[in-house]
Design an enzyme around this catalytic site. Structure first.
Site, PDB file in Angstrom:
ATOM      1  N   GLY A  41     -17.632  83.803  23.115  1.00 30.83           N
ATOM      2  CA  GLY A  41     -17.197  84.279  21.804  1.00 30.83           C
ATOM      3  C   GLY A  41     -16.992  83.198  20.775  1.00 30.83           C
ATOM      4  O   GLY A  41     -17.737  82.208  20.698  1.00 30.83           O
ATOM      5  N   ARG A  97     -10.046  79.763  31.782  1.00 28.44           N
ATOM      6  CA  ARG A  97      -9.165  80.039  32.914  1.00 28.44           C
ATOM      7  C   ARG A  97      -9.945  80.232  34.210  1.00 28.44           C
ATOM      8  O   ARG A  97      -9.374  80.168  35.289  1.00 28.44           O
ATOM      9  CB  ARG A  97      -8.307  81.277  32.633  1.00 28.44           C
ATOM     10  CG  ARG A  97      -9.090  82.557  32.416  1.00 28.44           C
ATOM     11  CD  ARG A  97      -8.167  83.704  32.083  1.00 28.44           C
ATOM     12  NE  ARG A  97      -8.906  84.927  31.772  1.00 28.44           N
ATOM     13  CZ  ARG A  97      -8.331  86.072  31.458  1.00 28.44           C
ATOM     14  NH1 ARG A  97      -7.006  86.159  31.416  1.00 28.44           N
ATOM     15  NH2 ARG A  97      -9.064  87.138  31.180  1.00 28.44           N
ATOM     16  N   TYR A 131      -0.974  94.005  20.916  1.00 23.90           N
ATOM     17  CA  TYR A 131      -1.744  92.907  20.336  1.00 23.90           C
ATOM     18  C   TYR A 131      -1.162  92.519  18.969  1.00 23.90           C
ATOM     19  O   TYR A 131      -0.996  91.332  18.663  1.00 23.90           O
ATOM     20  CB  TYR A 131      -3.206  93.330  20.200  1.00 23.90           C
ATOM     21  CG  TYR A 131      -4.128  92.273  19.642  1.00 23.90           C
ATOM     22  CD1 TYR A 131      -4.668  91.292  20.470  1.00 23.90           C
ATOM     23  CD2 TYR A 131      -4.483  92.267  18.300  1.00 23.90           C
ATOM     24  CE1 TYR A 131      -5.530  90.325  19.962  1.00 23.90           C
ATOM     25  CE2 TYR A 131      -5.347  91.307  17.784  1.00 23.90           C
ATOM     26  CZ  TYR A 131      -5.857  90.339  18.620  1.00 23.90           C
ATOM     27  OH  TYR A 131      -6.712  89.388  18.103  1.00 23.90           O
ATOM     28  N   LYS A 180     -18.040  90.224  16.085  1.00 27.98           N
ATOM     29  CA  LYS A 180     -18.770  90.731  17.249  1.00 27.98           C
ATOM     30  C   LYS A 180     -18.476  89.859  18.473  1.00 27.98           C
ATOM     31  O   LYS A 180     -19.088  88.814  18.674  1.00 27.98           O
ATOM     32  CB  LYS A 180     -20.270  90.742  16.958  1.00 27.98           C
ATOM     33  CG  LYS A 180     -20.669  91.668  15.815  1.00 27.98           C
ATOM     34  CD  LYS A 180     -22.159  91.539  15.480  1.00 27.98           C
ATOM     35  CE  LYS A 180     -22.533  92.405  14.281  1.00 27.98           C
ATOM     36  NZ  LYS A 180     -23.949  92.241  13.893  1.00 27.98           N
ATOM     37  N   THR A 181     -17.522  90.309  19.286  1.00 29.28           N
ATOM     38  CA  THR A 181     -17.138  89.589  20.502  1.00 29.28           C
ATOM     39  C   THR A 181     -16.905  90.602  21.616  1.00 29.28           C
ATOM     40  O   THR A 181     -16.986  91.815  21.410  1.00 29.28           O
ATOM     41  CB  THR A 181     -15.845  88.776  20.293  1.00 29.28           C
ATOM     42  OG1 THR A 181     -14.766  89.686  20.016  1.00 29.28           O
ATOM     43  CG2 THR A 181     -15.988  87.780  19.148  1.00 29.28           C
TER      44      THR A 181
END
Length: 304
Positions: A32, A53, A219, A251-252
């Site tokens: 992304g 991660r 979020y 856009k991810t």
């Protein structure tokens, strides 16, 4: 809140103050916006630490970038920002490899478990640990390693927190909570108190009736807390520039590939903000990408 229209002039953006000795860390750099930003930093000649991660995903991203001829500018370190022990280990690894030479930290790693038109708080604690506590603890762990921490340094190190307009104060319907966050002398304990109260409301099932944001609630609260912390940190750290950047509907994977612009476009603007020359570097600002322009609001004197 009305945003002040702002975008650095082309001549300002082309003022090259950095070199290969300039060290940048990008969290969540394996995909992304993070991946695109690592690539652009490396192409511009910085030394970039890509973090992820997942070891295998991080290595795959590193190899893909090396295939573009960027190997001399890239490094990979494992980091799970939701895990305080991982943050501690990362800071130790960074110090051993680079010493107190950090110039730029981009807190990009983040999670949401919501569908675009959905709203669940099932994973609220994970969202808070990743989106708020993660960046906060990472900044605190790395503070002694910023180049500006040296008494002999005249540089201004910088932190760019990837945030969201969903964390704007006007999204918070709880009037008392909003008034508390608007106070100029806001402290870290009050910000963390808000997060703990939200998690308590989630656990008790009261969250829908307590005035929290209506869209992507967990979020939004995580970014609300991150914005407030960024404002507080910017006021406290005189040799550290701290700003937030909302990349807008990009856009991810988080948006399931939908959006108004690409990760490359959002990353290009993030790079511009992160690389402003010291003499023109603001602090305590919230930058918003909207319809291919950047607007900004002052978080020190205005509402986020």
């Amino acid at each position: 809140m009305e945003a002040e229209h702002y975008f650095p002039s082309p001549s300002l953006c082309s003022t090259r103050w950095w070199s290969k000795e300039t060290v940048a860390v990008v969290t969540g750099g394996n995909k992304g916006i993070g991946y695109a930003l690592v690539k652009q930093f490396a192409e511009l000649g910085l030394s970039v630490v890509l973090t992820a991660r997942d070891y295998h995903k991080g290595q795959a991203a590193l190899q893909a970038l090396e295939a573009h001829g960027l190997a001399n500018h890239l490094h990979f370190l494992l980091l799970d920002v939701s895990d305080p022990l991982s943050i501690k280990h990362f800071a130790s690894s960074f110090q051993a490899k680079f010493g107190p030479t950090l110039d730029i930290l981009v807190n990009n790693a983040g999670v949401s478990f919501n569908e675009l038109d959905g709203n669940t708080v099932e994973y609220a604690k994970t969202v808070m640990d990743t989106n708020f506590y993660g960046p906060k603890l990472l900044i605190e762990a790395l503070l002694p390693l910023f180049r500006c921490s040296s008494s002999s340094s005249s540089s201004v190190s910088r932190v760019l927190n990837i945030s969201s307009r969903l964390g704007s104060l006007h999204k918070l319907r709880n009037k008392k909570m909003r008034e508390m966050l608007e106070r100029g002398e806001l402290g870290e304990e009050e910000i963390e108190g808000m997060v703990k109260r939200f998690l308590g409301d989630v656990k008790s099932g009261r969250w829908e009736n307590e005035g929290w944001p209506l869209q992507w609630t967990d979020y939004a609260v995580s970014k609300l807390a991150l914005n407030a912390y960024s404002r507080q940190l910017a006021k406290k750290q005189t040799r550290l520039s701290v700003n937030c950047f909302c990349p807008g509907f990009t856009k991810t994977a988080m948006t399931r590939g939908k959006g108004a612009h690409t990760a490359d476009h959002a990353a290009a603007l993030a790079a511009t903000l992160a690389l402003l020359p010291p003499s023109h570097l603001p602090t305590g600002r919230f930058f918003l990408l909207s319809r291919n322009t950047i607007t900004t609001t002052t978080t020190i004197t205005s509402k986020l």
